[in-house]
Each structure stands twice: as structure tokens, then as C-alpha cells.
Design a protein around this motif. Structure first.
Motif, PDB file in Angstrom:
ATOM      1  N   LEU A   1       0.823  -1.215   0.000  1.00  0.00           N
ATOM      2  CA  LEU A   1       0.000   0.000   0.000  1.00  0.00           C
ATOM      3  C   LEU A   1       0.856   1.264   0.000  1.00  0.00           C
ATOM      4  CD1 LEU A   1      -3.042  -0.696   2.334  1.00  0.00           C
ATOM      5  CD2 LEU A   1      -3.074  -0.170  -0.080  1.00  0.00           C
ATOM      6  N   SER A   2       1.897   1.288   0.793  1.00  0.00           N
ATOM      7  CA  SER A   2       2.749   2.476   0.837  1.00  0.00           C
ATOM      8  C   SER A   2       3.476   2.677  -0.494  1.00  0.00           C
ATOM      9  CB  SER A   2       3.737   2.400   1.995  1.00  0.00           C
ATOM     10  OG  SER A   2       4.635   1.334   1.800  1.00  0.00           O
ATOM     11  N   GLU A   3       3.878   1.600  -1.162  1.00  0.00           N
ATOM     12  CA  GLU A   3       4.521   1.709  -2.477  1.00  0.00           C
ATOM     13  C   GLU A   3       3.541   2.247  -3.518  1.00  0.00           C
ATOM     14  OE1 GLU A   3       6.174  -2.101  -3.366  1.00  0.00           O
ATOM     15  OE2 GLU A   3       7.834  -1.863  -1.944  1.00  0.00           O
ATOM     16  N   LYS A   4       2.294   1.770  -3.467  1.00  0.00           N
ATOM     17  CA  LYS A   4       1.285   2.269  -4.404  1.00  0.00           C
ATOM     18  C   LYS A   4       1.047   3.758  -4.178  1.00  0.00           C
ATOM     19  CE  LYS A   4      -1.249  -2.004  -5.226  1.00  0.00           C
ATOM     20  NZ  LYS A   4      -2.521  -2.707  -5.049  1.00  0.00           N
ATOM     21  N   GLN A   5       1.005   4.159  -2.918  1.00  0.00           N
ATOM     22  CA  GLN A   5       0.810   5.567  -2.592  1.00  0.00           C
ATOM     23  C   GLN A   5       1.964   6.411  -3.114  1.00  0.00           C
ATOM     24  OE1 GLN A   5      -1.912   6.842  -1.451  1.00  0.00           O
ATOM     25  NE2 GLN A   5      -1.123   8.939  -1.422  1.00  0.00           N
ATOM     26  N   LYS A   6       3.183   5.918  -2.983  1.00  0.00           N
ATOM     27  CA  LYS A   6       4.352   6.638  -3.498  1.00  0.00           C
ATOM     28  C   LYS A   6       4.277   6.776  -5.015  1.00  0.00           C
ATOM     29  CE  LYS A   6       7.598   5.336   0.150  1.00  0.00           C
ATOM     30  NZ  LYS A   6       8.764   4.516   0.496  1.00  0.00           N
ATOM     31  N   GLU A   7       3.872   5.677  -5.689  1.00  0.00           N
ATOM     32  CA  GLU A   7       3.747   5.708  -7.147  1.00  0.00           C
ATOM     33  C   GLU A   7       2.709   6.742  -7.571  1.00  0.00           C
ATOM     34  OE1 GLU A   7       2.830   1.763  -8.493  1.00  0.00           O
ATOM     35  OE2 GLU A   7       4.742   0.955  -7.825  1.00  0.00           O
ATOM     36  N   LEU A   8       1.587   6.766  -6.868  1.00  0.00           N
ATOM     37  CA  LEU A   8       0.536   7.735  -7.197  1.00  0.00           C
ATOM     38  C   LEU A   8       1.012   9.169  -6.995  1.00  0.00           C
ATOM     39  CD1 LEU A   8      -2.638   6.013  -5.707  1.00  0.00           C
ATOM     40  CD2 LEU A   8      -2.119   6.398  -8.117  1.00  0.00           C
ATOM     41  N   SER A   9       1.727   9.403  -5.907  1.00  0.00           N
ATOM     42  CA  SER A   9       2.212  10.760  -5.670  1.00  0.00           C
ATOM     43  C   SER A   9       3.255  11.148  -6.719  1.00  0.00           C
ATOM     44  CB  SER A   9       2.768  10.898  -4.257  1.00  0.00           C
ATOM     45  OG  SER A   9       3.912  10.115  -4.094  1.00  0.00           O
ATOM     46  N   ILE A  10       4.083  10.208  -7.146  1.00  0.00           N
ATOM     47  CA  ILE A  10       5.069  10.487  -8.196  1.00  0.00           C
ATOM     48  C   ILE A  10       4.363  10.812  -9.513  1.00  0.00           C
ATOM     49  CG2 ILE A  10       6.872   9.441  -9.629  1.00  0.00           C
ATOM     50  CD1 ILE A  10       7.823   7.972  -7.075  1.00  0.00           C
ATOM     51  N   LYS A  11       3.312  10.045  -9.849  1.00  0.00           N
ATOM     52  CA  LYS A  11       2.553  10.305 -11.080  1.00  0.00           C
ATOM     53  C   LYS A  11       1.892  11.681 -11.017  1.00  0.00           C
ATOM     54  CE  LYS A  11       1.499   5.553 -12.384  1.00  0.00           C
ATOM     55  NZ  LYS A  11       0.431   4.535 -12.536  1.00  0.00           N
TER      56      LYS A  11
END
Length: 175
Positions: A30-40
Motif C-alpha cells: 500500500l505504501s509503495e502504491k501511494q508513493k507511485e501515485l504521488s510520483i505520477k
């Protein structure tokens, strides 16, 4: 998939209660997905800003610089003409033209929403609205004409009354 506060809360409560042995892996995912979303999201914002800067801001800056150069050169020519008072200097001043400045839309934000209609496209107005508008205009003008006619009628009556009153006064004075 966007991580919601409820999802994170459920995972934490299951970690505390030791109900899910794979909780650590799920939290990491979940934290990795959140990081990916914030990067996008940051990338999208960067692209928007880049587009805005290339389309509007850099062109405005170029126009500003061109105009400042024009004013500076024109001041020099003006001072030269004032000092010398020669016709050649005046002609040079008058022939100095404004540079070609690009016309740039008044947009000062990176959040540009494109409308479905083009700016120069005419919007079709339904015929019903046109007829209603014409009807209202006709009624308005008819009312206006009626009011004017009434005013004129009353003015004529008042003039007649004044005339008759004056005649009566004259007759009384003669007697």
C-alpha cells in the motif's frame, strides 16, 4: 488504486490484533502504491507547468524584452532628435516601428480546462427563444407607443382646458 484512510486503518488494526500474518507485506504494498501515485501526480503537475511556461509565460517574457528594447532605442532616437533638431533624425524617429509582438491569451494558471466549444464558434440559439424575444420586444414597443399616445391625449386635454379657462377669464374681465 488509491489508498484510502480506511484501508490503512483496517490494516493497522489487524496488525495490532495479529489477525493477519501478511500484514507487513500488505502495508508495504500500500505504501509503495501511494508513493507511485504521488510520483505520477507530481509528473502531471510538472508537465502542466512546463506546457504553461512554454505556451504562455516564455512568450510573454519575450514580448516584454522586445518592447523594452524598442522603448530604449526610441528614447535614444528621441534624445538625438531633441539635441540636433534635424529632419533626418525626426524621420528616423518616425520610421522606427514597433516590433511584432505575439498575441497571447490572458491565461495565468497551469490548470487550463478546454471548453467543448471553440472560442470563435457561434452557438446555435433555438428558434423558440428568438421568437419569444421578438414577441417581448414587440410588446414592449406597443406598450411604449400606448403610453406616449395616452400622454399626448392628456396633454391635449390639459391644453384645451387651459384654453377654455383663459377664454372664460377674458370674458369675465370684459364684463
Amino acid at each position: 488504486m488509491k489508498m484510502k484512510l480506511n484501508d490503512f486503518g483496517l490494516l493497522l488494526s489487524s496488525a495490532v490484533n495479529n489477525t493477519n500474518p501478511n500484514i507487513r507485506k500488505e502495508l508495504i504494498i500500500l505504501s509503495e502504491k501511494q508513493k507511485e501515485l504521488s510520483i505520477k501526480k507530481q509528473e502531471i503537475e510538472r508537465k502542466k507547468k512546463e506546457f504553461y511556461m512554454n505556451t504562455y509565460e516564455y512568450k510573454r517574457e519575450k514580448n516584454r524584452i522586445l518592447y523594452e528594447e524598442y522603448l530604449a532605442n526610441r528614447r535614444i532616437l528621441y534624445k538625438k532628435w531633441i539635441e540636433n533638431k534635424k529632419i533626418a533624425d525626426l524621420q528616423q524617429l518616425l520610421s522606427y516601428k514597433l516590433p511584432d509582438i505575439e498575441n497571447i491569451n490572458d491565461i495565468y494558471t497551469i490548470d487550463i480546462k478546454k471548453s467543448k466549444l471553440k472560442s470563435n464558434a457561434k452557438q446555435e440559439i433555438p428558434e423558440i427563444y428568438i421568437k419569444e424575444k421578438e414577441k417581448k420586444e414587440e410588446e414592449y414597443y406597443e406598450e411604449e407607443v400606448e403610453e406616449k399616445e395616452e400622454e399626448e391625449y392628456y396633454e391635449e386635454e390639459e391644453e384645451e382646458e387651459e384654453y377654455y379657462e383663459e377664454e372664460e377669464e377674458e370674458e369675465e374681465e370684459e364684463d
